[in-house]
Design an enzyme around this catalytic site. Structure first.
Site, PDB file in Angstrom:
ATOM      1  N   GLU A   1     -35.548  18.088  11.001  1.00 20.68           N
ATOM      2  CA  GLU A   1     -34.762  17.013  10.347  1.00 20.68           C
ATOM      3  C   GLU A   1     -34.139  17.781   9.154  1.00 20.68           C
ATOM      4  O   GLU A   1     -35.015  18.372   8.217  1.00 20.68           O
ATOM      5  CB  GLU A   1     -35.703  16.023   9.697  1.00 20.68           C
ATOM      6  CG  GLU A   1     -35.051  14.948   9.053  1.00 20.68           C
ATOM      7  CD  GLU A   1     -35.717  13.542   8.766  1.00 20.68           C
ATOM      8  OE1 GLU A   1     -36.760  13.777   8.235  1.00 20.68           O
ATOM      9  OE2 GLU A   1     -35.440  12.605   8.809  1.00 20.68           O
TER      10      GLU A   1
ATOM     11  N   LYS B   1     -42.536   1.535  -5.432  1.00 18.76           N
ATOM     12  CA  LYS B   1     -42.190   2.741  -6.157  1.00 18.76           C
ATOM     13  C   LYS B   1     -40.892   3.288  -5.266  1.00 18.76           C
ATOM     14  O   LYS B   1     -40.977   3.883  -4.350  1.00 18.76           O
ATOM     15  CB  LYS B   1     -43.220   3.694  -6.220  1.00 18.76           C
ATOM     16  CG  LYS B   1     -43.011   4.962  -7.132  1.00 18.76           C
ATOM     17  CD  LYS B   1     -43.575   6.328  -7.050  1.00 18.76           C
ATOM     18  CE  LYS B   1     -42.826   7.162  -6.061  1.00 18.76           C
ATOM     19  NZ  LYS B   1     -41.511   7.758  -6.343  1.00 18.76           N
ATOM     20  N   PRO B   2     -39.883   3.056  -6.167  1.00 21.45           N
ATOM     21  CA  PRO B   2     -38.589   3.911  -5.571  1.00 21.45           C
ATOM     22  C   PRO B   2     -38.684   5.382  -5.755  1.00 21.45           C
ATOM     23  O   PRO B   2     -39.346   5.816  -6.453  1.00 21.45           O
ATOM     24  CB  PRO B   2     -37.379   3.201  -6.316  1.00 21.45           C
ATOM     25  CG  PRO B   2     -37.945   2.789  -7.459  1.00 21.45           C
ATOM     26  CD  PRO B   2     -39.372   2.410  -7.314  1.00 21.45           C
TER      27      PRO B   2
ATOM     28  N   GLU C   1     -42.709   4.270   7.883  1.00 19.42           N
ATOM     29  CA  GLU C   1     -41.434   4.694   8.518  1.00 19.42           C
ATOM     30  C   GLU C   1     -41.025   5.976   8.330  1.00 19.42           C
ATOM     31  O   GLU C   1     -40.765   6.250   7.054  1.00 19.42           O
ATOM     32  CB  GLU C   1     -40.465   3.601   8.005  1.00 19.42           C
ATOM     33  CG  GLU C   1     -40.970   2.248   8.012  1.00 19.42           C
ATOM     34  CD  GLU C   1     -40.437   1.796   9.565  1.00 19.42           C
ATOM     35  OE1 GLU C   1     -39.654   2.611  10.242  1.00 19.42           O
ATOM     36  OE2 GLU C   1     -40.910   0.590   9.907  1.00 19.42           O
TER      37      GLU C   1
ATOM     38  N   CYS D   1     -32.041   8.136   8.360  1.00 24.31           N
ATOM     39  CA  CYS D   1     -33.004   8.530   9.442  1.00 24.31           C
ATOM     40  C   CYS D   1     -32.722   8.241  10.891  1.00 24.31           C
ATOM     41  O   CYS D   1     -33.179   9.039  11.713  1.00 24.31           O
ATOM     42  CB  CYS D   1     -34.352   7.884   9.094  1.00 24.31           C
ATOM     43  SG  CYS D   1     -34.146   6.219   8.776  1.00 24.31           S
TER      44      CYS D   1
ATOM     45  N   SER E   1     -40.422  11.051   4.357  1.00 21.96           N
ATOM     46  CA  SER E   1     -40.677  12.309   5.338  1.00 21.96           C
ATOM     47  C   SER E   1     -41.941  12.029   5.924  1.00 21.96           C
ATOM     48  O   SER E   1     -43.025  11.620   5.553  1.00 21.96           O
ATOM     49  CB  SER E   1     -40.543  13.483   4.588  1.00 21.96           C
ATOM     50  OG  SER E   1     -41.298  13.508   3.641  1.00 21.96           O
TER      51      SER E   1
ATOM     52  N   ALA F   1     -40.625   4.198  -1.345  1.00 20.18           N
ATOM     53  CA  ALA F   1     -39.411   4.224  -0.881  1.00 20.18           C
ATOM     54  C   ALA F   1     -38.682   5.471  -1.095  1.00 20.18           C
ATOM     55  O   ALA F   1     -38.813   6.124  -2.029  1.00 20.18           O
ATOM     56  CB  ALA F   1     -38.509   3.135  -1.194  1.00 20.18           C
ATOM     57  N   PRO F   2     -37.680   6.025   0.024  1.00 20.72           N
ATOM     58  CA  PRO F   2     -36.963   7.181  -0.244  1.00 20.72           C
ATOM     59  C   PRO F   2     -35.768   6.892  -0.822  1.00 20.72           C
ATOM     60  O   PRO F   2     -35.162   5.671  -1.402  1.00 20.72           O
ATOM     61  CB  PRO F   2     -36.680   7.506   1.053  1.00 20.72           C
ATOM     62  CG  PRO F   2     -36.735   6.266   1.682  1.00 20.72           C
ATOM     63  CD  PRO F   2     -37.470   5.110   1.216  1.00 20.72           C
ATOM     64  N   TRP F   3     -34.741   7.860  -1.010  1.00 21.52           N
ATOM     65  CA  TRP F   3     -33.605   7.681  -2.062  1.00 21.52           C
ATOM     66  C   TRP F   3     -32.374   7.607  -1.140  1.00 21.52           C
ATOM     67  O   TRP F   3     -31.293   7.265  -1.662  1.00 21.52           O
ATOM     68  CB  TRP F   3     -33.223   9.080  -2.824  1.00 21.52           C
ATOM     69  CG  TRP F   3     -33.513  10.442  -1.995  1.00 21.52           C
ATOM     70  CD1 TRP F   3     -34.654  11.371  -2.137  1.00 21.52           C
ATOM     71  CD2 TRP F   3     -32.879  10.930  -1.022  1.00 21.52           C
ATOM     72  NE1 TRP F   3     -34.686  12.156  -1.129  1.00 21.52           N
ATOM     73  CE2 TRP F   3     -33.383  12.318  -0.547  1.00 21.52           C
ATOM     74  CE3 TRP F   3     -31.417  10.660  -0.469  1.00 21.52           C
ATOM     75  CZ2 TRP F   3     -33.024  13.025   0.485  1.00 21.52           C
ATOM     76  CZ3 TRP F   3     -30.945  11.561   0.572  1.00 21.52           C
ATOM     77  CH2 TRP F   3     -31.575  12.524   0.989  1.00 21.52           C
TER      78      TRP F   3
HETATM   79  P1  NAP Z   1     -39.859  11.758   0.588  1.00 26.13           P
HETATM   80  O1  NAP Z   1     -39.674  13.231   0.234  1.00 26.13           O
HETATM   81  O2  NAP Z   1     -40.879  11.759   1.881  1.00 26.13           O
HETATM   82  O3  NAP Z   1     -40.259  10.889  -0.524  1.00 26.13           O
HETATM   83  C1  NAP Z   1     -40.323   9.591  -0.054  1.00 26.13           C
HETATM   84  C2  NAP Z   1     -41.066   8.552  -1.274  1.00 26.13           C
HETATM   85  O4  NAP Z   1     -42.378   9.113  -1.332  1.00 26.13           O
HETATM   86  C3  NAP Z   1     -40.610   9.156  -2.741  1.00 26.13           C
HETATM   87  O5  NAP Z   1     -40.264   7.789  -3.540  1.00 26.13           O
HETATM   88  C4  NAP Z   1     -41.517  10.257  -3.182  1.00 26.13           C
HETATM   89  O6  NAP Z   1     -41.449  10.092  -4.622  1.00 26.13           O
HETATM   90  C5  NAP Z   1     -42.539   9.565  -2.595  1.00 26.13           C
HETATM   91  N1  NAP Z   1     -43.646  10.657  -2.482  1.00 26.13           N
HETATM   92  C6  NAP Z   1     -43.454  12.040  -2.652  1.00 26.13           C
HETATM   93  N2  NAP Z   1     -44.985  12.641  -2.508  1.00 26.13           N
HETATM   94  C7  NAP Z   1     -45.888  11.319  -2.550  1.00 26.13           C
HETATM   95  C8  NAP Z   1     -47.222  11.349  -2.481  1.00 26.13           C
HETATM   96  N3  NAP Z   1     -48.025  12.470  -2.376  1.00 26.13           N
HETATM   97  N4  NAP Z   1     -47.937  10.198  -2.771  1.00 26.13           N
HETATM   98  C9  NAP Z   1     -47.105   9.055  -2.638  1.00 26.13           C
HETATM   99  N5  NAP Z   1     -45.662   9.005  -2.595  1.00 26.13           N
HETATM  100  C10 NAP Z   1     -45.127  10.273  -2.530  1.00 26.13           C
HETATM  101  O7  NAP Z   1     -38.790  11.403   1.186  1.00 26.13           O
HETATM  102  P2  NAP Z   1     -37.013  11.301   0.665  1.00 26.13           P
HETATM  103  O8  NAP Z   1     -36.808  12.934   0.524  1.00 26.13           O
HETATM  104  O9  NAP Z   1     -37.170  10.504  -0.516  1.00 26.13           O
HETATM  105  O10 NAP Z   1     -36.252  10.949   1.881  1.00 26.13           O
HETATM  106  C11 NAP Z   1     -35.900  11.347   3.056  1.00 26.13           C
HETATM  107  C12 NAP Z   1     -36.847  10.962   4.267  1.00 26.13           C
HETATM  108  O11 NAP Z   1     -37.117   9.535   4.478  1.00 26.13           O
HETATM  109  C13 NAP Z   1     -36.320  11.510   5.658  1.00 26.13           C
HETATM  110  O12 NAP Z   1     -37.657  12.267   6.294  1.00 26.13           O
HETATM  111  C14 NAP Z   1     -36.073  10.428   6.275  1.00 26.13           C
HETATM  112  O13 NAP Z   1     -36.152  10.472   7.741  1.00 26.13           O
HETATM  113  C15 NAP Z   1     -37.028   9.430   5.895  1.00 26.13           C
HETATM  114  N6  NAP Z   1     -36.471   7.811   6.224  1.00 26.13           N
HETATM  115  C16 NAP Z   1     -37.079   7.330   6.925  1.00 26.13           C
HETATM  116  C17 NAP Z   1     -36.635   6.116   7.249  1.00 26.13           C
HETATM  117  C18 NAP Z   1     -37.184   5.192   8.500  1.00 26.13           C
HETATM  118  O14 NAP Z   1     -36.945   3.953   8.328  1.00 26.13           O
HETATM  119  N7  NAP Z   1     -38.075   5.591   9.417  1.00 26.13           N
HETATM  120  C19 NAP Z   1     -35.829   5.533   6.414  1.00 26.13           C
HETATM  121  C20 NAP Z   1     -34.901   6.193   5.395  1.00 26.13           C
HETATM  122  C21 NAP Z   1     -35.772   7.403   5.191  1.00 26.13           C
HETATM  123  P3  NAP Z   1     -40.501  11.244  -5.577  1.00 26.13           P
HETATM  124  O15 NAP Z   1     -39.567  11.902  -4.535  1.00 26.13           O
HETATM  125  O16 NAP Z   1     -39.840  10.180  -6.373  1.00 26.13           O
HETATM  126  O17 NAP Z   1     -41.460  11.939  -6.308  1.00 26.13           O
HETATM  127 MG    MG Z   2     -37.927  14.498  -0.725  1.00 26.85          MG
END
Ligand code: NAP
Ligand code: MG
Length: 511
Positions: free
Chosen positions: A399, A191-192, A266, A300, A245, A165-167
């Site tokens: 984005e 994993k949050p 997502e 998002c 992302s 999950a994302p933050w």
């Molecule tokens: P992110 O950087 O993609 O990270 C999301 C999650 O993935 C975090 O828990 C991160 O861990 C983990 N992660 C990172 N690299 C990974 C890997 N190689 N393998 C497995 N997990 C990994 O996204 P964010 O910055 O947290 O959140 C913002 C993004 O979420 C935006 O792009 C937004 O559009 C998207 N989002 C989409 C929706 C939807 O419903 N479509 C809803 C909410 C958010 P750590 O960061 O803890 O290292």
């Molecule tokens: Mg990120």
């Protein structure tokens, strides 16, 4: 006497909560074994909230083993038993609503009015929805479709689900992942994001308090690179459900395919907001400001690209900028705060850099800077409106996940819809018009998982949330999401009792 309703509540004492560690495995908190720690920071003040030991690969293995051990027993509970436990969970969450709101505000910087009126009640409603959904397994009717057999489908859980999950909405994202998975009889390891572990852990503890057996819900708090990758690649995990992302989602898909997991993605968004020239301008301006600034733009589905038909364009730009200037930035716990900080200084600086690069080719109408004074210690950024950017420019296409709205004019309806569809994303969109024909056309032709008409943002438990195009696939909330967490089995009974069936002649003998 000051009005107590205006008093700022004390900050949530998160540091006391997870003394025993921030890994929730088999119903117990333990410390992560990676040898590294992470400090959660209150983005409104820059102060430390909680330091915890990050999960290593061994912790992921232990959590998956706990989920695997719990699976047969949980899958064997009746839908009614799972439903009752989820209703009890809703009760526990409801009793703790205030604590959850304060914790979510603390770790994300969200204003308390947002967490109290949106994040927390939405999560409780989702819980009640999935308590109901647990008892409504849908499928095709049993019948003698072949003439000689009775066919029916079973809808079965998949096994251990690994979720990431994302933050931006940590509590709601935990709920969207955990609830459909366990309602359908799966067990889960979530994993949050490292930045925001607090309410996911509280949610898992609430599950235990509601009577959900140990090992059904496990939380691993670690980095994406280490704990996340290991969870996605784990051979004992049957399904990966990821929200984050698009770039990380692609990497997750590559890892998940090595063990042929079911995959639910997502991903990012860049939602268009299309205003036709017969729209109610007041409604569109209010909708654009609320829709782009919700959760400080870290949503998002947030409105990010307003396309406004030429006759309304100038007035829309002027009035949207003026309304943005009335939005009150402040401490997330202060009762009169409209807009909190971004989740971190890193995220704030990333947003600021997007806007700074855009200055070279576009006009920053309002905002475009961090506030000074008291707020300078937090991750704040002023509501920002950008005009005169080209459709193919970075600020229109990428984005940026912050309180920034880009506005562009269009002439014909065809052009408005074409521009709305002209990014890789397709998560959500809105159309603004008083003509049912124009609005209805927009709902058909805009390529997105959700199209609002004369509004932008609301979600409900009964309806699906999920993307088209590079915004991913799979749905959250609703019966669609419940179905994603089950697999369908066809069972076929012979009714003839014949040793030699009619169709055997296609393989041997003719008699
Ligand atoms: P992110 O950087 O993609 O990270 C999301 C999650 O993935 C975090 O828990 C991160 O861990 C983990 N992660 C990172 N690299 C990974 C890997 N190689 N393998 C497995 N997990 C990994 O996204 P964010 O910055 O947290 O959140 C913002 C993004 O979420 C935006 O792009 C937004 O559009 C998207 N989002 C989409 C929706 C939807 O419903 N479509 C809803 C909410 C958010 P750590 O960061 O803890 O290292
Ligand atoms: Mg990120």
């Amino acid at each position: 006497m000051p009005d107590p309703r205006n008093a700022t509540p004390e900050r949530f004492p998160a540091h006391d909560l997870f003394q025993a560690g921030a890994q929730y495995i088999g119903g117990r908190l333990t410390k992560g074994s990676s040898g590294r720690t992470h400090t959660v920071i209150d983005p409104a003040t820059g102060e430390d909230v909680l330091t915890y030991e990050l999960a290593g690969r061994d912790d992921v293995d232990a959590a998956v083993a706990a989920a695997r051990a719990a699976f047969p027993g949980w899958a064997a509970t009746t839908p009614g038993e799972r439903s009752n436990l989820l209703y009890r969970l809703a009760g526990v969450l409801n009793e703790r609503a205030g604590e959850f709101a304060r914790a979510e505000s603390l770790q994300c910087g969200k204003p308390l009015k947002l967490t109290r009126e949106f994040d927390v009640p939405g999560t409780i409603d989702n819980t009640r929805f999935f308590a109901g959904a647990a008892r409504h397994l849908q499928g095709q009717s049993a019948a003698e479709y072949s003439g000689d057999h009775t066919s029916y489908v079973r809808r079965e859980p998949i096994g251990v689900v690994g979720s990431i999950a994302p933050w931006n909405y940590p509590l709601q994202m935990a709920a969207w992942k955990i609830l459909p998975a366990i309602a359908a009889g799966n067990t889960i390891v979530l994993k949050p994001a490292q930045l925001t572990p607090v309410t996911s852990l509280m949610f898992a503890q609430a599950c235990t308090e509601a009577g959900i057996p140990d090992g059904v819900v496990n939380i691993i708090t670690g980095s994406g690179r280490e704990a996340g990758e290991h969870l996605v690649g784990h051979p004992d995990v049957a399904m990966t459900s990821f929200t984050g992302s698009t770039s990380v989602g692609k990497r997750v898909a590559e890892t998940a395919i090595t063990t042929v997991k079911r995959l639910h993605l997502e991903l990012g968004g860049k939602a268009p907001f299309v205003v036709f020239d017969d729209a109610d301008l007041d409604a569109a301006v209010n909708g654009a400001v609320a829709g782009s600034l919700i959760n400080t733009g870290q949503d998002c589905t947030a409105a990010t690209r307003a396309y406004v038909q030429r006759p309304l364009y100038e007035a829309f730009v002027e009035r949207t900028a003026a309304l943005m200037e009335t939005v009150r930035l402040g401490d997330s716990y202060a009762p009169d705060t409209d807009l909190g900080p971004l989740v971190s200084l890193t995220q704030r600086d990333s947003v600021a850099a997007f806007v700074d690069r855009a200055r070279g080719y576009a006009r920053v109408v309002t905002g475009g800077e961090a506030p000074g004074g008291e707020l300078a210690k937090g991750a704040y950024y002023r509501p920002t409106l950008v005009a005169d950017a080209a459709q193919d420019s970075e600020i229109v296409q990428s984005e940026l996940f912050g309180p920034v709205l880009v506005v562009l004019p269009f002439d014909t309806d065809d052009e408005g819809i074409r521009l709305a569809n002209d990014t890789p994303y397709g998560l959500a969109a809105s159309a603004w018009s008083t003509s049912v024909y124009r609005a209805n056309r927009a709902t058909r032709e805009i390529e997105a998982g959700c199209v609002w008409v004369n509004d932008h943002i609301p979600i409900i438990s009964e309806m699906p949330h999920g993307g088209y195009k590079a915004s991913g696939y799979g749905k959250d909330m609703s019966v669609y999401s419940f179905e994603e967490y089950t697999q369908v089995k066809h069972v076929m009974f012979d009714n003839t009792a014949d040793a030699r069936k009619g169709w055997h002649r296609t393989v041997f003998g003719e008699q």
